[in-house]
Design a protein around this motif. Structure first.
Motif, PDB file in Angstrom:
ATOM      1  N   ASP A   1      32.588 -39.500  -8.374  1.00  0.00           N
ATOM      2  CA  ASP A   1      32.799 -38.665  -7.193  1.00  0.00           C
ATOM      3  C   ASP A   1      33.685 -37.469  -7.512  1.00  0.00           C
ATOM      4  O   ASP A   1      33.368 -36.326  -7.158  1.00  0.00           O
TER       5      ASP A   1
ATOM      6  N   GLU B   1      26.186 -41.511  -0.573  1.00  0.00           N
ATOM      7  CA  GLU B   1      26.937 -40.263  -0.634  1.00  0.00           C
ATOM      8  C   GLU B   1      27.181 -39.836  -2.076  1.00  0.00           C
ATOM      9  O   GLU B   1      27.035 -38.657  -2.422  1.00  0.00           O
TER      10      GLU B   1
ATOM     11  N   ARG C   1      29.365 -36.468   2.098  1.00  0.00           N
ATOM     12  CA  ARG C   1      30.636 -37.082   2.472  1.00  0.00           C
ATOM     13  C   ARG C   1      30.862 -37.014   3.979  1.00  0.00           C
ATOM     14  O   ARG C   1      31.639 -37.800   4.529  1.00  0.00           O
TER      15      ARG C   1
ATOM     16  N   SER D   1      26.912 -45.550  -3.899  1.00  0.00           N
ATOM     17  CA  SER D   1      26.728 -45.298  -2.472  1.00  0.00           C
ATOM     18  C   SER D   1      25.755 -44.127  -2.319  1.00  0.00           C
ATOM     19  O   SER D   1      25.558 -43.336  -3.259  1.00  0.00           O
TER      20      SER D   1
ATOM     21  N   SER E   1      28.880 -37.931   6.106  1.00  0.00           N
ATOM     22  CA  SER E   1      28.294 -39.138   6.699  1.00  0.00           C
ATOM     23  C   SER E   1      29.324 -40.243   6.906  1.00  0.00           C
ATOM     24  O   SER E   1      29.077 -41.197   7.644  1.00  0.00           O
ATOM     25  N   ARG E   2      30.476 -40.108   6.236  1.00  0.00           N
ATOM     26  CA  ARG E   2      31.524 -41.115   6.403  1.00  0.00           C
ATOM     27  C   ARG E   2      32.228 -40.966   7.752  1.00  0.00           C
ATOM     28  O   ARG E   2      32.862 -41.915   8.227  1.00  0.00           O
ATOM     29  N   VAL E   3      32.151 -39.758   8.341  1.00  0.00           N
ATOM     30  CA  VAL E   3      32.842 -39.522   9.620  1.00  0.00           C
ATOM     31  C   VAL E   3      31.887 -39.101  10.730  1.00  0.00           C
ATOM     32  O   VAL E   3      32.291 -39.014  11.886  1.00  0.00           O
TER      33      VAL E   3
END
Length: 492
Positions: free
Chosen positions: A247, A53, A446, A51, A448-450
């Motif tokens: 990760d 991220e 990370r 990914s 960018s996930r929220v």
């Protein structure tokens, strides 16, 4: 030396080191210009299928470790190899790393091995080639030495400018390993001319400053072996639990990197090192400047990840009607550095002590924050389609203004504020600030996930601008701690 061959009026050895560093930077910036996109590309495109991220976190940790290992690399040169041999073996290991990454196989094993070799080799080469430049001059040649370093840094930016153009073009069409191979060839050129021009160095850096005694060498070997063994065992046990992922590994490395400056500053401030009250005050001021620098690099060094992904996915890659690769955008930064370095050098001379170090750092943070405000606008517009690549050009121009306000004074203020007992060691602390910023910046992916992309850029922009404003607000207090207040009174 007066009647010998010269390089723009400098010792010819500078030409050898200029070329070595230029080609090493060519290999570093060339590989960096395609690394994140290679990792995020699907296996069908010959990539690793991560990914974005995760790729951002890996590149962030990779960059952080490169700066962190400059400290042991300098120690190895001082106590074991000497700068000259350290540069050679460092370059050789870097070349092997790029060759490993260029092997066209589907397993990522050679990629991880290559990154490990590049990190190790750069730790040996990067700090020591600069040491050798300084040693080309006698103690009373400060002016010529400064001019020599200016030429040397020109070589850095020349390599950084051309590398993404060449490597990006070769790697187009998912030919990633061809791009990595070009980085290996670049380092090979650097090594060849380093060996060929060895005579011009006239013995510079041949011996360690303080060679380890046989007992110390055995002790070092045992400690190095135990440390390596412990790390391998820990990773093996972690893998056996089934919880080891890329990760999580990047998070652990980031935490370790964050712990290094905390432990180091704690050791200085709370240890029994006979620090004077003035030295303690200067260290208190330096800690705030260190944090400011880490925040700056956290954003600035997102160029080969977050901004590169934006270039690839959301911009019309065309300049003056000519199609370019996403990697080409990584050449904007060194180009603007070469253009604006003389401007800022003249500006700081003209301003003199009227602008303090905290104010320069504050300006750098505000400008890098504003660059991400521009990125937030561009990301918002990109929601309706691709935007012009000139948005990125503007971002990099603004960021370079910040870098030229912070980076040139970083080492200077480090040596100025360092306690007498830590003068030499503190030179490496500046690079730890870069390391901390890069590691944390990698983890910000990370968010960018929220968060939407515009919100992501605005959050980081707000952090940088707030830190910059805080430095301006507390400039007077910091100048008192730094003992700059006397100069401030004199210029009123």
């Amino acid at each position: 030396m007066a009647g010998g061959r010269t390089f723009f009026g400098h010792p010819w050895g500078l030409a050898t080191l200029f070329g070595t560093e230029m080609w090493e930077r060519f290999s570093w910036y060339g590989m960096r210009a395609i690394l994140a996109t290679f990792m995020a590309a699907s296996p069908a495109r010959n990539g690793l299928g991560m990914s974005e991220e995760t790729a951002q976190a890996v590149v962030g940790v990779y960059q952080a470790l490169v700066y962190l290992v400059a400290l042991p690399g300098g120690w190895i040169a001082d106590r074991i190899l000497g700068p000259r041999r350290s540069v050679f073996w460092g370059g050789f290991v870097i070349m092997l790393g790029h060759i490993s990454m260029a092997i066209p196989v589907t397993t990522p094993l050679f990629v991880w091995l290559g990154l490990l070799l590049i990190i190790s080799g750069t730790g040996l080469l990067k700090p020591n080639v600069s040491v050798m430049v300084g040693r080309l001059y006698s103690e009373d040649e400060d002016g010529r030495r400064d001019a020599g370093f200016s030429l040397f840094y020109l070589g850095i930016n020349l390599g950084a400018f051309f590398a993404p153009l060449v490597v990006g073009w070769l790697a187009a069409g998912d030919r990633w390993h061809l791009g990595f191979g070009a980085a290996a060839v670049g380092m090979a050129f650097g090594l060849a001319q380093y060996v060929w021009g060895g005579r011009s160095l006239r013995g510079t850096g041949e011996r360690p400053g303080l060679r380890l005694s046989p007992d110390e060498r055995r002790r070092f070997g045992r400690l190095a072996g135990l440390g390596t063994g412990a790390a391998v065992i820990a990773l093996g046990l972690w893998a056996l639990t089934g919880t080891l992922t890329i990760d999580r590994f990047t998070v652990v490395i980031t935490v370790i990197i964050l712990a290094v400056p905390v432990a180091y500053f704690g050791y200085i401030m709370m240890g029994g090192h006979h620090l004077t009250e003035d030295e303690r005050d200067r260290m208190k001021a330096y800690i705030w400047l260190f944090i400011a620098a880490a925040i700056f690099w956290m954003i600035y060094d997102l160029a080969p990840t977050k901004l590169l992904f934006f270039a690839e996915r959301h911009t019309d890659l065309s300049l003056f009607g000519v199609r370019i690769q996403a990697a080409t955008t990584q050449s904007f930064n060194p180009l603007f550095i070469m253009i604006f370095v003389p401007v800022f050098a003249a500006l700081w001379v003209r301003l003199g002590t009227r602008v303090s170090t905290p104010q320069k750092f504050g300006f750098a943070l505000i400008t890098v924050g504003l660059s991400f405000v521009v990125m937030a606008i561009a990301a918002g517009l990109a929601g309706a389609g691709r935007v012009s690549v000139w948005w990125l050009v503007l971002v990099y121009v603004i960021q370079v203004f910040g870098e030229l306000s912070l980076s040139p004074v970083g080492l200077s203020v480090t040596t100025k504020l360092a306690p007498e007992a830590f003068k030499s060691q503190m030179l490496g602390v500046w690079f730890i600030a870069v390391s901390v910023g890069d590691a944390v910046g990698g983890q910000t992916g990370r968010l960018s996930r929220v968060l939407s992309d515009p919100a992501y850029y605005l959050v980081l922009a707000a952090l940088a601008i707030a830190a910059g404003v805080a430095l301006f607000m507390f400039t007077r207090r910091l100048r008192v701690l730094m003992a700059e207040h006397y100069h401030a009174e004199a210029i009123r």
